[in-house]
Enzyme design. Structure first.
Site, PDB file in Angstrom:
ATOM      1  N   SER A 177       2.315  57.539  20.666  1.00 21.74           N
ATOM      2  CA  SER A 177       3.307  56.604  20.157  1.00 21.74           C
ATOM      3  C   SER A 177       3.259  56.593  18.627  1.00 21.74           C
ATOM      4  CB  SER A 177       3.101  55.219  20.764  1.00 21.74           C
ATOM      5  OG  SER A 177       4.230  54.398  20.586  1.00 21.74           O
ATOM      6  N   GLU A 305       9.242  56.491  30.126  1.00 20.53           N
ATOM      7  CA  GLU A 305       8.717  55.860  28.917  1.00 20.53           C
ATOM      8  C   GLU A 305       9.117  54.384  28.798  1.00 20.53           C
ATOM      9  OE1 GLU A 305       6.737  57.019  26.584  1.00 20.53           O
ATOM     10  OE2 GLU A 305       6.820  59.198  26.644  1.00 20.53           O
ATOM     11  N   HIS A 402       5.347  54.430  29.322  1.00 20.90           N
ATOM     12  CA  HIS A 402       4.762  54.597  27.996  1.00 20.90           C
ATOM     13  C   HIS A 402       3.315  54.108  27.979  1.00 20.90           C
ATOM     14  CE1 HIS A 402       5.206  55.206  23.682  1.00 20.90           C
ATOM     15  NE2 HIS A 402       4.707  54.016  23.436  1.00 20.90           N
TER      16      HIS A 402
END
Length: 494
Positions: A177, A305, A402
């Protein structure tokens, strides 16, 4: 252990030395506030390094991790997991944490370096400046101070890691990320050249901001903090005041459906394309060391995600066709792309279409685009996707969303708070998958070979898919071709 700044003392358990909270730069406050990181002061006394250092200013409180408290200033520290036997230098893995460039720290339990160190690496994790302190634009001061902190930490590794049994000539940077986005920036910046030799990036966000966006945001945050948007005014605002002001500005965007892309994703801060550290969008900039050529690159994204953002309530749900069209317009996406996603997902609820489209726009496509650009530039590039999913007794599926991949890759499935990311306690299949991912990271850091073939045709990529019970190889997703030539519009503020 000896470092250039002075001796440090950690703890030793079962053949591993763990040294926590080592200063790699001076506290970035007082005379050092908003400046590039300055050298950590030298000392003769042994520094006790048995606890993580303070976290950077932020409002988040994450499970098992310390919270920031006003007055804590020695935030530029790093941690090392190393073997007690230093006779054979080990490859170094340098982990950069995520958190929307706004929250998080190296003290999070799922970032523990024990498993990777036991697998044969010397592991380093670091804190860096976040939010306005790290990425806000301040007149007369350098942009991207959080990235400059990361570079300073890598310079510390170059100068000191041999004392811990690490090989300074074999350093792999890894992050997810905002950590993956940071690495994309470091790969494209001459300032970081030679400090690492391979890179692992998971879920790179498309969050690289033009200067005018950062300038306007500074004016809004300064107004919320009750100070002038000047260097003097911002220096008068305490770190706590700027954290609070940033949170209030973000909340205002979240509450206003007419506020453009920030209504859906209230991430205010990110690397600024300042023309100095970052001259171009790093997703499209190949990482080439002038002496050694392109670094080796391993990339990964998850299948779903954006479902995490929906689950934690960090974005407003889009549940109508009009709302989906408005989202596409706010992000500068062509109308045909929305229709194509609807066709790919016949009968799916609008929310599912939105989450698939948003997840691809923000994370999947930038990650794959980075891999493709790197391969076209001649870099050895390995592409993977995390797809571990399963049903739950309550009927709600465990999603490959995610950050679900992080505890698998770091071998921290049993850490505090991880069961939320992974959908419950890990079973035997999960642990087997984690061992495969740890082994792949270790092999890549040591040799540049994670265990599958590199990307040879960016137009038709082969993807290594992480899954339970077994991994597999697939071609590009049906959505891959839909994004050819499509980019989100540069961010702007209403």
């Amino acid at each position: 252990m000896a470092t250039e700044q002075g001796p440090v003392r950690g703890t030793v358990t079962d053949g591993l030395r763990v040294t926590l909270g080592i200063p790699y730069a001076a506290p970035p406050f007082g005379a050092g506030r908003f400046r590039a990181p300055m050298p950590a002061p030298a000392r003769d006394a042994v520094r006790d390094c048995t606890r993580f250092g303070p976290v950077a200013p932020q409002s988040a409180q994450l499970p098992g991790a310390p919270a920031w408290r006003a007055g804590q200033e020695d935030v530029l520290t790093l941690n090392v997991w190393s073997a007690t036997d230093t006779s054979q230098p080990r490859p170094v893995l340098f982990w950069i944490h995520g958190g929307a460039y706004t929250f998080g720290s190296s003290a999070q339990p799922d970032y523990d370096g024990t498993a990777l160190a036991r697998a044969g690496l010397t592991v380093v994790t670091c804190n860096y400046r976040l939010g306005f302190e790290g990425f806000g634009r301040v007149p007369g001061f350098p942009d991207n101070r959080g990235l400059l902190d990361q570079i300073a930490a890598l310079e510390w590794v170059r100068d000191n890691i041999a004392a811990f049994g690490g090989d300074p000539g074999n350093v792999t940077v890894a992050g997810q990320s905002a950590g993956g986005g940071s690495i994309a920036c470091l790969m494209s910046s001459a300032r970081a050249e030679g400090l690492f030799h391979r890179a692992i990036v998971h879920s790179v966000p498309d969050a690289f901001f033009p200067p005018e966006f950062a300038e306007r945001l500074t004016r809004q945050v300064a107004e919320a903090a009750g100070v002038a948007p000047t260097a003097d005014g911002l220096l008068r605002a305490t770190p706590a005041a700027l954290v609070d002001a940033s949170d209030r500005v973000a909340a205002r965007y979240a509450d206003d459906p007419d506020s453009g892309f920030l209504h859906y994703d209230t991430v205010l801060y990110g690397p600024v394309l300042d023309g100095e550290l970052l001259k171009r969008d790093p997703v499209d900039t190949p990482a080439v060391d002038a002496a050694a050529g392109p670094v080796d690159l391993l990339v990964c994204h998850t299948t779903e995600e954006y479902w995490l953002m929906h689950r934690v309530g960090s974005m407003p749900p889009v549940t109508t066709d009009d709302g989906l069209d408005r989202f596409a317009a706010d992000y500068g996406l062509p109308q045909g792309l929305v229709a194509a996603y609807r066709a790919l997902m016949p009968g799916a609820p609008v929310l599912d279409v939105f989450l698939a489209l948003a997840g691809d726009a923000v994370f999947t496509v930038p990650t794959v685009r980075l891999a493709e650009a790197h391969a076209r530039a001649g870099g050895r590039t390995f592409l993977s996707r995390f797809d571990r999913r399963r049903p739950r007794p309550d009927g709600e599926p465990v999603r490959a969303w995610h950050a679900a991949d992080v505890p698998f890759a770091l071998g921290t499935l049993d850490a505090t708070g991880v069961d939320f990311l992974t959908g419950g306690p890990a079973d035997a299949g999960d642990h087997a998958l984690s061992r495969r991912m740890v082994d792949a990271w270790t092999a890549f850091a040591a040799t540049g070979e994670p265990g599958w073939a590199p990307l040879t045709d960016p137009a038709a990529p082969a993807v290594h898919v992480w899954d339970v019970p077994d991994d597999r190889t697939e071609g590009a997703s049906p959505a891959h071709a839909l994004w050819h030539g499509t980019r989100m519009a540069p961010p702007s503020l209403p």
